[in-house]
Scaffold this active site. Structure first.
Site, mmCIF file in Angstrom:
data_model
loop_
_atom_site.group_PDB
_atom_site.id
_atom_site.type_symbol
_atom_site.label_atom_id
_atom_site.label_comp_id
_atom_site.label_asym_id
_atom_site.label_seq_id
_atom_site.Cartn_x
_atom_site.Cartn_y
_atom_site.Cartn_z
ATOM 1 N N HIS A 22 0.829 -1.378 -0.022
ATOM 2 C CA HIS A 22 0.023 -0.055 0.094
ATOM 3 C C HIS A 22 0.964 1.525 0.008
ATOM 4 O O HIS A 22 0.546 2.233 -0.687
ATOM 5 C CB HIS A 22 -0.916 0.060 1.280
ATOM 6 N N LYS A 48 -16.804 -10.383 7.244
ATOM 7 C CA LYS A 48 -15.626 -10.437 8.115
ATOM 8 C C LYS A 48 -15.560 -9.269 8.876
ATOM 9 O O LYS A 48 -15.565 -8.113 8.678
ATOM 10 C CB LYS A 48 -14.314 -10.699 7.425
ATOM 11 N N ARG A 97 -2.071 -6.051 -8.263
ATOM 12 C CA ARG A 97 -0.916 -7.079 -7.869
ATOM 13 C C ARG A 97 -0.936 -8.121 -8.879
ATOM 14 O O ARG A 97 0.390 -8.599 -9.444
ATOM 15 C CB ARG A 97 -1.060 -7.809 -6.641
ATOM 16 N N SER A 135 -2.974 -7.690 3.019
ATOM 17 C CA SER A 135 -3.040 -7.440 4.436
ATOM 18 C C SER A 135 -3.191 -8.966 5.172
ATOM 19 O O SER A 135 -2.887 -9.082 6.021
ATOM 20 C CB SER A 135 -4.036 -6.541 4.893
#
Ligand code: PNS
Length: 166
Positions: A22, A48, A97, A135
């Site tokens: 990030h 979540k 990514r 993350s």
């Protein structure tokens, strides 16, 4: 549409926690825009629960970018386009990514474009060294006692230690 005098971009995400991937995207964005709003999403739409609270995530990003006055860190609820408009941010930044990110990201970009046609998504590729980083993997490695110092900045590493009592 003319270019605003101060070009503001928004970089939304979960940032649970912010990683060096990030950070790399933020540094790249700062080469292109005048001001960057890093916006931590309240995840009421997601099932979540995070490791860090939204306020903790905001505080961690602030501590990593404390010397960069062009970075504004905040949280938001509701639609991204509504929040971006209020911040006068006409560009949204997302990191790509791998090809596996692409389908979801393209869908979001096109939905956001439907909701606000003047809102442009810019995809940035992170440094190759960070292309595997997320993350969730950082959380998992930290929770299992692995060393995450290559993947997160010192304030984040310290916060992970405190949170996981290591
Ligand atoms: O880091 P993430 O979890 O991939 O970030 C996803 C995020 C927060 C950018 C996305 O879920 C979002 O924009 N949420 C805000 C709600 C919204 O505007 N939804 C419609 C987007 S198409």
């Amino acid at each position: 549409m003319s270019r605003p005098e101060t070009l503001t971009a928004i970089y939304p995400g979960s940032f649970d926690p912010i990683t060096k991937g990030h950070e790399d995207i933020i540094q790249r964005t700062l080469r292109m825009v005048d001001r960057l709003v890093v916006a931590v999403a309240h995840t009421s739409t997601q099932v979540k629960r995070g490791l860090f609270s939204v306020d903790e995530r905001v505080a961690l990003i602030r501590s990593v970018f404390e010397d960069e006055d062009r970075v504004v860190v905040t949280s938001f609820e509701g639609l991204l386009v509504t929040f971006a408009r209020a911040q006068e941010a006409t560009i949204v930044i997302r990191g790509l990514r791998a090809v596996s990110d692409f389908e979801y990201e393209l869908q979001m970009a096109q939905m956001n474009q439907e909701l606000w046609p003047d809102f442009q998504t810019i995809f940035l590729a992170p440094e190759v060294d960070f292309s595997f980083l997320s993350s969730s993997l950082v959380r998992e490695v930290a929770e299992l006692g692995g060393d995450v110092s290559r993947f997160v900045s010192p304030p984040v590493r310290a916060a992970l230690r405190r949170k996981l009592k290591r």
